[in-house]
Scaffold this active site. Structure first.
Site, PDB file in Angstrom:
ATOM      1  N   ARG A  21       0.837  -1.210   0.000  1.00  0.00           N
ATOM      2  CA  ARG A  21       0.000   0.000   0.000  1.00  0.00           C
ATOM      3  C   ARG A  21       0.865   1.250   0.000  1.00  0.00           C
ATOM      4  O   ARG A  21       0.608   2.210  -0.749  1.00  0.00           O
ATOM      5  CB  ARG A  21      -0.914  -0.025   1.233  1.00  0.00           C
ATOM      6  CG  ARG A  21      -1.737   1.222   1.496  1.00  0.00           C
ATOM      7  CD  ARG A  21      -2.614   0.977   2.715  1.00  0.00           C
ATOM      8  NE  ARG A  21      -3.377   2.136   3.117  1.00  0.00           N
ATOM      9  CZ  ARG A  21      -2.992   3.038   4.012  1.00  0.00           C
ATOM     10  NH1 ARG A  21      -1.781   2.913   4.582  1.00  0.00           N
ATOM     11  NH2 ARG A  21      -3.772   4.056   4.328  1.00  0.00           N
ATOM     12  N   ASN A 103      16.001 -13.170   2.420  1.00  0.00           N
ATOM     13  CA  ASN A 103      17.327 -13.447   1.887  1.00  0.00           C
ATOM     14  C   ASN A 103      17.296 -13.960   0.449  1.00  0.00           C
ATOM     15  O   ASN A 103      18.017 -13.461  -0.421  1.00  0.00           O
ATOM     16  CB  ASN A 103      18.007 -14.471   2.806  1.00  0.00           C
ATOM     17  CG  ASN A 103      19.506 -14.418   2.721  1.00  0.00           C
ATOM     18  OD1 ASN A 103      20.057 -14.529   1.646  1.00  0.00           O
ATOM     19  ND2 ASN A 103      20.167 -14.245   3.854  1.00  0.00           N
ATOM     20  N   ASP A 128      11.084 -13.989  10.445  1.00  0.00           N
ATOM     21  CA  ASP A 128      12.251 -14.498  11.174  1.00  0.00           C
ATOM     22  C   ASP A 128      13.135 -13.414  11.776  1.00  0.00           C
ATOM     23  O   ASP A 128      13.932 -13.688  12.668  1.00  0.00           O
ATOM     24  CB  ASP A 128      13.111 -15.375  10.257  1.00  0.00           C
ATOM     25  CG  ASP A 128      12.432 -16.694   9.917  1.00  0.00           C
ATOM     26  OD1 ASP A 128      11.568 -17.131  10.706  1.00  0.00           O
ATOM     27  OD2 ASP A 128      12.765 -17.287   8.881  1.00  0.00           O
ATOM     28  N   ARG A 247       4.539 -33.129  26.772  1.00  0.00           N
ATOM     29  CA  ARG A 247       3.668 -32.902  25.622  1.00  0.00           C
ATOM     30  C   ARG A 247       4.417 -32.000  24.627  1.00  0.00           C
ATOM     31  O   ARG A 247       5.285 -31.213  25.012  1.00  0.00           O
ATOM     32  CB  ARG A 247       2.359 -32.228  26.016  1.00  0.00           C
ATOM     33  CG  ARG A 247       1.448 -33.081  26.899  1.00  0.00           C
ATOM     34  CD  ARG A 247       0.861 -34.247  26.107  1.00  0.00           C
ATOM     35  NE  ARG A 247      -0.151 -34.953  26.883  1.00  0.00           N
ATOM     36  CZ  ARG A 247       0.089 -35.903  27.762  1.00  0.00           C
ATOM     37  NH1 ARG A 247       1.348 -36.242  28.030  1.00  0.00           N
ATOM     38  NH2 ARG A 247      -0.893 -36.509  28.409  1.00  0.00           N
ATOM     39  N   ILE A 254       0.581 -20.886  11.743  1.00  0.00           N
ATOM     40  CA  ILE A 254      -0.294 -19.874  12.335  1.00  0.00           C
ATOM     41  C   ILE A 254       0.488 -18.588  12.610  1.00  0.00           C
ATOM     42  O   ILE A 254      -0.064 -17.489  12.615  1.00  0.00           O
ATOM     43  CB  ILE A 254      -0.945 -20.413  13.631  1.00  0.00           C
ATOM     44  CG1 ILE A 254      -2.051 -19.470  14.104  1.00  0.00           C
ATOM     45  CG2 ILE A 254       0.087 -20.616  14.726  1.00  0.00           C
ATOM     46  CD1 ILE A 254      -2.838 -19.997  15.289  1.00  0.00           C
ATOM     47  N   GLN A 255       1.801 -18.725  12.799  1.00  0.00           N
ATOM     48  CA  GLN A 255       2.647 -17.553  13.066  1.00  0.00           C
ATOM     49  C   GLN A 255       2.776 -16.638  11.861  1.00  0.00           C
ATOM     50  O   GLN A 255       3.139 -15.466  12.001  1.00  0.00           O
ATOM     51  CB  GLN A 255       4.047 -18.008  13.502  1.00  0.00           C
ATOM     52  CG  GLN A 255       4.066 -18.686  14.856  1.00  0.00           C
ATOM     53  CD  GLN A 255       5.301 -19.557  15.032  1.00  0.00           C
ATOM     54  OE1 GLN A 255       6.293 -19.117  15.590  1.00  0.00           O
ATOM     55  NE2 GLN A 255       5.235 -20.797  14.571  1.00  0.00           N
TER      56      GLN A 255
END
Length: 323
Positions: A21, A103, A128, A247, A254-255
């Site tokens: 945008r 990168n 990242d 666990r 989702i990130q």
């Protein structure tokens, strides 16, 4: 410069649409025509160009993902593919490019400019936060907050059931997501590629906590951790401490999604403007970024080849706060 194009490449990240945008509206403000290239380098080769104007990017700043879509292109890695991409740019009168990505995106852009002379200014779009030349990348803040929200929920169930959760977050080559998640989420341990923490150290730390009557634990594991992923690490810990109820949760892609935070909308907008004005000022093969709250342009060679180091004081924070 009268006509430029913008594209997104590699993994998507929240805030890319804010950058698109900003590119479109900055170009329009300066009287420059702007085109969007669909699906990154793949679309450049195929000629998937769309004329964009101010109305085209209305109601997009709050959206996750990328309205231009993204794809990886094996063909662009060949000279033949790059020749086809160049021909498409020439046919459409494109004089400069804004590349939003990481990168790999900038590596392709650098080679492309060296071969064909099309100037490119990059915008760091990756969750990242591993690119040299900017304190933060577009999408990083949102990804950390998304992961942290999940970790808060995991902490509730870990405490309720006296369990040890191994939570895997993204970060193939970097612990930049893992560390703030560990500090903000109250994790006992964080495993990242930069430190190469052994599973033996994890076992010792958990055993010490268990002996102090601590009954629930959170271990954050970056997906690129040298000792293995969260599932393998949890299995080795369970073998060494059978009484520990373990666990594994992999937060996964989702990130990458979701509405960008205010910080990512602002960063995307700042860098989108800087990318267009950089092209106007004759810059090429550079990435626009923010370092110490100041706009800087870093050569692609540095962005690609120089390592962005983890602040070691953060690791010390994890150690102190997990006592």
């Amino acid at each position: 410069m009268k006509r430029i194009a913008v594209f997104t490449s590699g993994g998507d990240s929240p805030g890319m649409n804010a950058a698109i945008r900003a590119v479109v509206r900055t170009a329009t403000y300066h009287g420059i025509e702007v085109y969007g290239i669909m699906r990154g380098y793949s679309g450049m080769i195929k000629g998937e160009f769309v004329r964009l104007d101010s109305a085209s990017v209305s109601n997009t700043v709050q959206k996750g993902g990328t309205i231009l879509k993204s794809a990886r292109s094996q063909k662009f890695m060949t000279k033949e593919g790059r020749q086809q991409a160049f021909d498409q740019l020439v046919n459409n009168g494109i004089e400069g490019l804004v590349a939003i990505g990481g990168n790999g995106t900038f590596t392709g852009a650098m080679i492309f400019e060296e071969e064909f002379g099309i100037p490119t200014v990059g915008a760091p779009g990756t969750i990242d936060n591993d690119l040299y030349g900017t304190d933060y990348t577009i999408g990083y803040d949102t990804a950390v907050n998304t992961a942290l929200e999940c970790i808060d929920k995991i902490r509730d169930t870990a405490d309720s059931h006296d369990r040890c959760f191994f939570v895997e977050v993204m970060g193939r080559d970097s612990g930049y997501i893992a560390i703030p998640c560990a500090i903000g989420g109250g994790a006992e341990i964080v495993m990242i590629p930069e430190t190469q923490m052994s599973v033996d150290v994890v076992i010792d730390t958990l055993q010490t906590g268990w002996q102090r009557s601590k009954t629930s634990f959170i271990v954050i594991v970056a997906e690129g951790e040298e000792e293995g992923n969260a599932t393998n690490t949890a299995a080795r810990v369970k073998e060494a401490i059978p009484q520990l109820d373990t666990r594994v949760t992999v937060i996964g892609h989702i990130q990458r999604g979701g509405s960008p935070t205010a910080a990512d909308r602002l960063l995307g907008s700042q860098i989108g403007i800087a990318a267009v004005e950089g092209l106007m000022n004759g810059m090429r093969n550079v990435m626009a970024g923010i370092v110490d709250k100041k706009l800087v342009y870093t050569p692609f060679t540095d962005t690609i080849n120089k390592k962005k180091l983890i602040n070691q004081s953060f690791m010390r924070m994890v150690e102190i706060l997990s006592v």
